[in-house]
Design a protein around this motif. Structure first.
Motif, PDB file in Angstrom:
ATOM      1  N   VAL A 202     -21.392  51.561   6.413  1.00 33.71           N
ATOM      2  CA  VAL A 202     -20.197  51.167   5.684  1.00 33.71           C
ATOM      3  C   VAL A 202     -18.931  51.826   6.207  1.00 33.71           C
ATOM      4  N   MET A 203     -19.055  52.792   7.107  1.00 32.63           N
ATOM      5  CA  MET A 203     -17.880  53.484   7.640  1.00 32.63           C
ATOM      6  C   MET A 203     -17.841  53.356   9.155  1.00 32.63           C
ATOM      7  N   VAL A 204     -16.655  53.128   9.696  1.00 29.85           N
ATOM      8  CA  VAL A 204     -16.439  53.059  11.147  1.00 29.85           C
ATOM      9  C   VAL A 204     -15.346  54.057  11.495  1.00 29.85           C
ATOM     10  N   ARG A 205     -15.617  54.933  12.427  1.00 31.02           N
ATOM     11  CA  ARG A 205     -14.610  55.876  12.902  1.00 31.02           C
ATOM     12  C   ARG A 205     -14.019  55.345  14.214  1.00 31.02           C
ATOM     13  N   LEU A 206     -12.719  55.378  14.323  1.00 33.22           N
ATOM     14  CA  LEU A 206     -12.023  54.914  15.538  1.00 33.22           C
ATOM     15  C   LEU A 206     -11.208  56.043  16.150  1.00 33.22           C
TER      16      LEU A 206
END
Length: 206
Positions: A202-206
């Motif tokens: 559910v989380m995406v780090r960019l």
């Protein structure tokens, strides 16, 4: 709020642990609600951010048994249409594990039912902005507050919902968005055995 940096994650984790135990409940006890708890929950919901700070929400508290009975009768009529004709087979299959159907006894069993309306432009209300987003955030705060107060809730969304204007004596510029029974769970209440997606889904780090 001035939270020391070394306490920030712990506070967030504590809140998560409490909210992770929240479950939707469809079986309610007849015990009355604690005095003032709904007032404080709605005050908290009304602190939510809203587009242009218009605050386009109305929270109607329904406790009168006769009005709750009317609400249930009208909601079940719409739900019979949904389950019998409107819902696709795919949608019905998705609902099947939850055991839901057109019967909504919780609308009478719960000691209170909150009907949340979006407030649109009208004789006494300005044009709102990002109405659904604003009301959705407010309802999230409402559910969290009620859970932390030890109460159970259910988010019910019969469609269409125009019948709620008449039942709740609300003007046409207000549009019902959520019906939320509130109370204590019944001793034999059953809840779905749910699992939630892990953080990496559910989380995406960019």
């Amino acid at each position: 709020m001035d939270v020391p940096a070394d306490q920030a994650a712990a506070r967030a984790e504590e809140f998560h642990e409490r909210m992770a135990r929240r479950r939707t409940v469809r079986d309610f006890d007849s015990r009355p609600l604690p005095e003032d708890v709904l007032d404080w929950a709605i005050r908290t919901a009304a602190t939510a951010p809203s587009g242009a700070h218009v605050q386009p929400w109305r929270f109607v508290v329904v406790t009168d048994p006769a009005r709750k009975a009317r609400l249930r009768e009208a909601a079940e009529a719409e739900e019979r249409e949904f389950y019998g004709r409107r819902a696709s087979l795919e949608w019905l299959a998705a609902l099947a594990p939850l055991g839901t159907d057109e019967h909504k006894p919780f609308l009478e069993a719960a000691p209170a039912v909150l009907v949340v309306f979006e407030v649109h432009r009208g004789p006494h209300s300005p044009r709102p902005y990002y109405t659904k987003e604003s009301v959705g955030i407010a309802v999230g705060l409402l559910l969290a507050t009620l859970h932390l107060a030890g109460l159970a809730t259910l988010t019910h969304t019969p469609s269409p919902m125009r019948f709620l204007n008449e039942i709740c004596d609300r003007p046409s510029e207000e549009r019902a968005a959520y019906v939320i029974p509130v109370g204590y769970p019944a001793p034999d209440a059953r809840v779905p055995d749910l699992s939630r997606k892990p953080l990496d889904e559910v989380m995406v780090r960019l």
